[in-house]
Every structure is written in C-alpha cells, then in structure tokens.
Design a protein around this motif. Structure first.
Motif, mmCIF file in Angstrom:
data_model
loop_
_atom_site.group_PDB
_atom_site.id
_atom_site.type_symbol
_atom_site.label_atom_id
_atom_site.label_comp_id
_atom_site.label_asym_id
_atom_site.label_seq_id
_atom_site.Cartn_x
_atom_site.Cartn_y
_atom_site.Cartn_z
ATOM 1 N N GLY A 74 0.804 -1.209 0.000
ATOM 2 C CA GLY A 74 0.000 0.000 0.000
ATOM 3 C C GLY A 74 0.836 1.258 0.000
ATOM 4 O O GLY A 74 2.077 1.216 0.059
ATOM 5 N N GLY A 75 0.154 2.397 -0.056
ATOM 6 C CA GLY A 75 0.837 3.674 -0.032
ATOM 7 C C GLY A 75 1.609 3.914 1.243
ATOM 8 O O GLY A 75 2.538 4.731 1.284
ATOM 9 N N ASP A 76 1.240 3.201 2.311
ATOM 10 C CA ASP A 76 1.941 3.335 3.591
ATOM 11 C C ASP A 76 3.204 2.490 3.647
ATOM 12 O O ASP A 76 3.902 2.466 4.669
ATOM 13 N N GLY A 77 3.495 1.773 2.569
ATOM 14 C CA GLY A 77 4.690 0.957 2.528
ATOM 15 C C GLY A 77 4.536 -0.413 3.146
ATOM 16 O O GLY A 77 5.457 -1.237 3.104
ATOM 17 N N VAL A 78 3.367 -0.681 3.695
ATOM 18 C CA VAL A 78 3.110 -1.972 4.335
ATOM 19 C C VAL A 78 2.625 -2.974 3.285
ATOM 20 O O VAL A 78 1.766 -2.647 2.459
ATOM 21 N N THR A 79 3.181 -4.187 3.332
ATOM 22 C CA THR A 79 2.775 -5.242 2.401
ATOM 23 C C THR A 79 1.865 -6.227 3.107
ATOM 24 O O THR A 79 2.197 -6.727 4.190
ATOM 25 N N ARG A 80 0.719 -6.474 2.488
ATOM 26 C CA ARG A 80 -0.275 -7.375 3.060
ATOM 27 C C ARG A 80 -0.513 -8.533 2.101
ATOM 28 O O ARG A 80 -0.441 -8.363 0.879
ATOM 29 N N VAL A 81 -0.832 -9.684 2.639
ATOM 30 C CA VAL A 81 -1.144 -10.857 1.836
ATOM 31 C C VAL A 81 -2.657 -10.939 1.670
ATOM 32 O O VAL A 81 -3.397 -10.970 2.660
ATOM 33 N N VAL A 82 -3.118 -10.962 0.412
ATOM 34 C CA VAL A 82 -4.556 -10.973 0.121
ATOM 35 C C VAL A 82 -4.906 -12.258 -0.621
ATOM 36 O O VAL A 82 -4.503 -12.446 -1.772
ATOM 37 N N PRO A 83 -5.647 -13.170 0.005
ATOM 38 C CA PRO A 83 -6.040 -14.421 -0.663
ATOM 39 C C PRO A 83 -6.985 -14.150 -1.832
ATOM 40 O O PRO A 83 -7.796 -13.215 -1.790
ATOM 41 N N MET A 84 -6.890 -14.962 -2.877
ATOM 42 C CA MET A 84 -7.793 -14.847 -4.028
ATOM 43 C C MET A 84 -7.689 -16.109 -4.861
ATOM 44 O O MET A 84 -6.773 -16.912 -4.709
ATOM 45 N N ASP A 85 -8.680 -16.291 -5.737
ATOM 46 C CA ASP A 85 -8.683 -17.431 -6.672
ATOM 47 C C ASP A 85 -8.166 -17.031 -8.047
ATOM 48 O O ASP A 85 -7.443 -17.785 -8.699
ATOM 49 N N VAL A 86 -8.594 -15.837 -8.498
ATOM 50 C CA VAL A 86 -8.304 -15.388 -9.864
ATOM 51 C C VAL A 86 -7.896 -13.920 -9.832
ATOM 52 O O VAL A 86 -8.477 -13.113 -9.114
ATOM 53 N N LEU A 87 -6.900 -13.596 -10.666
ATOM 54 C CA LEU A 87 -6.407 -12.232 -10.796
ATOM 55 C C LEU A 87 -6.758 -11.722 -12.192
ATOM 56 O O LEU A 87 -6.323 -12.292 -13.201
ATOM 57 N N LEU A 88 -7.572 -10.676 -12.262
ATOM 58 C CA LEU A 88 -7.938 -10.042 -13.535
ATOM 59 C C LEU A 88 -7.251 -8.691 -13.602
ATOM 60 O O LEU A 88 -7.478 -7.840 -12.745
ATOM 61 N N VAL A 89 -6.407 -8.493 -14.604
ATOM 62 C CA VAL A 89 -5.603 -7.274 -14.701
ATOM 63 C C VAL A 89 -6.020 -6.482 -15.934
ATOM 64 O O VAL A 89 -6.031 -7.016 -17.051
ATOM 65 N N PHE A 90 -6.345 -5.198 -15.726
ATOM 66 C CA PHE A 90 -6.757 -4.320 -16.819
ATOM 67 C C PHE A 90 -5.913 -3.053 -16.788
ATOM 68 O O PHE A 90 -6.300 -2.038 -16.212
ATOM 69 N N PHE A 91 -4.734 -3.136 -17.401
ATOM 70 C CA PHE A 91 -3.821 -1.999 -17.476
ATOM 71 C C PHE A 91 -3.896 -1.326 -18.841
ATOM 72 O O PHE A 91 -3.047 -0.514 -19.186
ATOM 73 N N GLY A 92 -4.862 -1.701 -19.644
ATOM 74 C CA GLY A 92 -4.971 -1.139 -20.974
ATOM 75 C C GLY A 92 -4.199 -1.960 -21.990
ATOM 76 O O GLY A 92 -3.599 -2.986 -21.673
ATOM 77 N N LEU A 93 -4.221 -1.485 -23.217
ATOM 78 C CA LEU A 93 -3.593 -2.195 -24.328
ATOM 79 C C LEU A 93 -2.512 -1.339 -24.956
ATOM 80 O O LEU A 93 -2.630 -0.122 -25.034
ATOM 81 N N SER A 94 -1.485 -2.005 -25.427
ATOM 82 C CA SER A 94 -0.380 -1.312 -26.066
ATOM 83 C C SER A 94 -0.238 -1.824 -27.502
ATOM 84 O O SER A 94 -0.090 -3.025 -27.714
ATOM 85 N N PRO A 95 -0.292 -0.927 -28.501
ATOM 86 C CA PRO A 95 -0.140 -1.383 -29.891
ATOM 87 C C PRO A 95 1.320 -1.684 -30.211
ATOM 88 O O PRO A 95 2.214 -0.920 -29.848
ATOM 89 N N LYS A 96 1.547 -2.784 -30.882
ATOM 90 C CA LYS A 96 2.898 -3.158 -31.288
ATOM 91 C C LYS A 96 2.888 -3.563 -32.751
ATOM 92 O O LYS A 96 1.990 -4.270 -33.193
ATOM 93 N N LEU A 97 3.892 -3.095 -33.484
ATOM 94 C CA LEU A 97 3.988 -3.446 -34.898
ATOM 95 C C LEU A 97 4.173 -4.946 -35.061
ATOM 96 O O LEU A 97 3.657 -5.553 -35.995
ATOM 97 N N GLY A 98 4.871 -5.558 -34.111
ATOM 98 C CA GLY A 98 4.993 -7.012 -34.070
ATOM 99 C C GLY A 98 5.676 -7.592 -35.299
ATOM 100 O O GLY A 98 6.601 -6.997 -35.854
ATOM 101 N N PRO A 99 5.209 -8.765 -35.769
ATOM 102 C CA PRO A 99 5.886 -9.469 -36.871
ATOM 103 C C PRO A 99 5.921 -8.693 -38.184
ATOM 104 O O PRO A 99 6.735 -9.007 -39.051
ATOM 105 N N ILE A 100 5.043 -7.700 -38.346
ATOM 106 C CA ILE A 100 5.024 -6.919 -39.590
ATOM 107 C C ILE A 100 6.411 -6.343 -39.880
ATOM 108 O O ILE A 100 6.825 -6.225 -41.032
ATOM 109 N N ALA A 101 7.139 -6.025 -38.829
ATOM 110 C CA ALA A 101 8.474 -5.440 -38.987
ATOM 111 C C ALA A 101 9.452 -6.394 -39.668
ATOM 112 O O ALA A 101 10.498 -5.964 -40.170
ATOM 113 N N ASP A 102 9.118 -7.682 -39.685
ATOM 114 C CA ASP A 102 10.037 -8.688 -40.252
ATOM 115 C C ASP A 102 9.626 -9.157 -41.640
ATOM 116 O O ASP A 102 10.168 -10.142 -42.143
#
Length: 370
Positions: free
Chosen positions: A255-283
């Motif tokens: 957290g912002g207070d610098g304290v680390t806590r352990v949070v139990p869970m079954d599934v982690l869903l991450v939504f940080f947005g999407l990043s466009p990449k030229l990818g294989p087209i460059a080759d």
C-alpha cells in the motif's frame, strides 16, 4: 467490457486441411479492414480477414465502443460499436471469412512455375493461406495487453491470471481480485458484483491510487458497493504472490503506507490497458518509416508488389490518421490489386447507384425509373 456484436453477420472460419487458397488476405478487422472487404467485394474479390482481437472492430471497439465518433461522412454521430455493426452489415453480401484471436506470424513470397506470385501466410494458431494479395489494415499494430510486472507471476496466465475476459461465466463463484483504474476494470468489477449467473463469490478492486480514469457513474457505484460491504477497494500495487501445489493462492499488495499485506484470491484479472505493437510486420521485408509502412498514393502499395497497406498503419506525404482517409485508401488499393488477381480482366469504374452488375453483387434489385 468485451463488446457484443451482431454475430449473425460474422462468418467464422472452419477447420481446414492445408493452406487456404484465396485472392486476398486482410490483416486487421478494424473499420478500414472491414471497408476493404467492401471495396474488394464490389470487384468480386472474396477475402479472409485476420485479427489478433477476438472480435471485429479494432481500436474503436477495443478502446471506445460506447464513445461518440463525429467525423464519419453522412453519419452525424455513432459509437465505435455502432460503426462496427454497420460495417459488418454492409459487407455481409461478400461472405468474408474471419480468423479472429490470432496474429499473422509468417509472410513469405513464393513464385509459381508460370511466374505468378503468391504469398504464404501463417498465423499464430497455425492457420495457413496461399494468397495473391495481402492488405495490411492493422491500425497502429496488434493490440497487446499491458502486463503485470511481477517476477514468476506469468506462469499462471491463462489459468488464474487473465488480461481479458472471454467468458464471464468462467469466473462465477470465484474470489476475484481486479487490478486497474480504467473503464474495463470498473465495468468488470460492477459486472461480477451484480446479481446474476456471473456473480463472483467476492470481488476486490485494487488500484495504485484513489483516482480513476473511468466513468464517474461507475466509480460512484463501486463506492456504494464498498459502503454496503458487497466488495472491497484497496489502494496499492501487486508486488509478489504466494502459491501452493502449483496454484496461485494469494497476492502480496504493498500500500501507499509501505506496508505489504497478503490478500487471498482465486483469480487475478488485470486491466492496465492495451499497447499497440507493430509485431511481426516489422520482419516482412517492407519499407518502414517511424513504425509505419511506406506506400504510394496511386494504389497504396507497399515496397513489395502485391502487398498493400491502408489506414493508420501506412505513411505518405500529407497522411492524416482518419477513418475516412482509410476508406478512400481502400478503394484505390482494391483497384490496384486487380492486376495481381485478374491480370487479364479490364476494370471499369462503376457506380452502385446505376450499375446492374454491382446491384447483383450486392444482392439488391436494380431500380426502375419511369
């Protein structure tokens, strides 16, 4: 949230033995890629369409499906979803086949015994094509999710760590931690806390700060649910994890207070947005300038004859990254491809208002005027 489209107008590819022989492969199912299907269809050229996303529509569907677009000619306002649905309806007569959720990884030029050129194309799912032409309409590149940078966590991707929700029912009854502060994170948080078949056992929303880049109404609703003890919101970042018997059991949240806590869970869903990449087209051996494909403005051909580039992926003097500009490019690229597909055929410009031939292709009646 993942958009819902008019599925009856999307023809999905069936299993196929060996390379699929075709006249045209379109890389990218955004608005410009879809309109390329239309322009090719008017010239009686059928196309196969490949996209890394699981649904057509490209950037408008992925980033702003419900936000208004004001600069489509003759359409005062429409959303990204409405534009996509309209384009899919418009190309319905032409029977394009979609290969979704896969990227093009291989493009190889091949010369036949008669001197004609074909391109061997293969995707990340092993789908193969032999095509006379390729139309690259990949926008700013293939969209890839921004990942959670925690060492060793990636081994759970696809089992307990997800960056997209394909089927909400897969997460029903689970203890979810949703990470992110944008519209996707908030929308899925509200979805999985709502009563219904997809309701999760518990939902924790984790974001690095108390501010959000999401619709104010969604943020307000989330806070109401927290006040009613129907979910939790935690300010912090994932800095580690715990596992047992090869399964992810909890994440470590600092957290912002610098304290680390352990949070139990079954599934982690991450939504940080999407990043466009030229990818294989460059080759693929194409001339590239600042991560864009250099084209001429006569037929929007790349440096490799038979490969065309339309939309935001291309560059030329005066280029403007507008959907309407991409539509114009599609028309000229389609005509530019005709010598590769029908070398003996003379092509005459016809108009959909008056041409019985085009009316037949479109499946409409030719109007009779008194």
């Amino acid at each position: 949230m993942e958009p819902k489209l008019s599925q009856e107008v999307i023809k999905t590819a069936q299993a196929h033995e060996g390379p699929i022989e075709t006249d045209a492969v379109i890389v990218g199912a955004g608005p410009v890629g879809l309109f390329q299907v239309f322009e090719l269809g008017l010239l009686e050229i059928k196309a196969h369409v490949i996209d890394s996303l699981a649904y057509p529509g490209g950037q408008p569907m992925e980033l702003y499906p419900d936000k208004p677009i004001y600069d489509i000619p003759a359409v005062p306002v429409c959303t990204g979803k409405e534009l996509t649905d309209s384009l899919l309806k418009q190309i319905e007569p032409f029977g394009a086949t979609f290969h979704l959720g896969q990227e093009v990884t291989v493009v190889q030029k091949q010369e036949a015994a008669d001197g004609s050129i074909r391109f061997f194309v293969e995707t990340s799912k092993g789908t193969q094509f032999l095509t006379k032409t390729i139309f690259i309409a990949a926008g700013v590149g293939a969209f890839q999710p921004r990942t959670l940078k925690v060492e060793g966590l990636d081994k759970f991707e696809g089992s307990q760590l997800f960056y997209r929700v394909r089927n909400p029912a897969d997460f029903a009854g689970k203890n979810l931690m949703i990470v992110g502060g944008g519209d996707s994170a908030l929308d899925w948080t509200l979805n999985f806390t709502a009563e219904g078949p997809n309701k999760a056992e518990s939902v924790i929303l984790l974001h690095r700060r108390d501010g959000f880049k999401a619709a104010p109404a969604s943020v307000a609703k989330m806070k109401e649910l927290c006040d009613a003890y129907e979910m939790q919101f935690i300010v912090g970042q994932v800095t580690g994890f715990e596992e047992k018997d090869g399964k992810l059991t909890a994440v470590k949240v600092t957290g912002g207070d610098g304290v680390t806590r352990v949070v139990p869970m079954d599934v982690l869903l991450v939504f940080f947005g999407l990043s466009p990449k030229l990818g294989p087209i460059a080759d693929w051996g194409l001339e590239i300038e600042r991560k864009q494909l250099v084209v001429d403005t006569e037929k929007f051909s790349t440096s490799v004859p038979g490969i065309f580039a339309v939309g935001d992926i291309n560059t030329y003097p005066g280029k403007k990254k507008l959907i309407l500009s991409g539509f114009h490019e599609c028309a000229l690229a389609a005509f530019g491809a005709m010598p590769f597909i029908f070398p003996e055929k003379k092509v005459h410009l016809q108009y959909t208002t008056t041409s019985p031939k085009l009316h037949k292709v479109l499946g409409v009646e030719t109007p009779v005027f008194d």
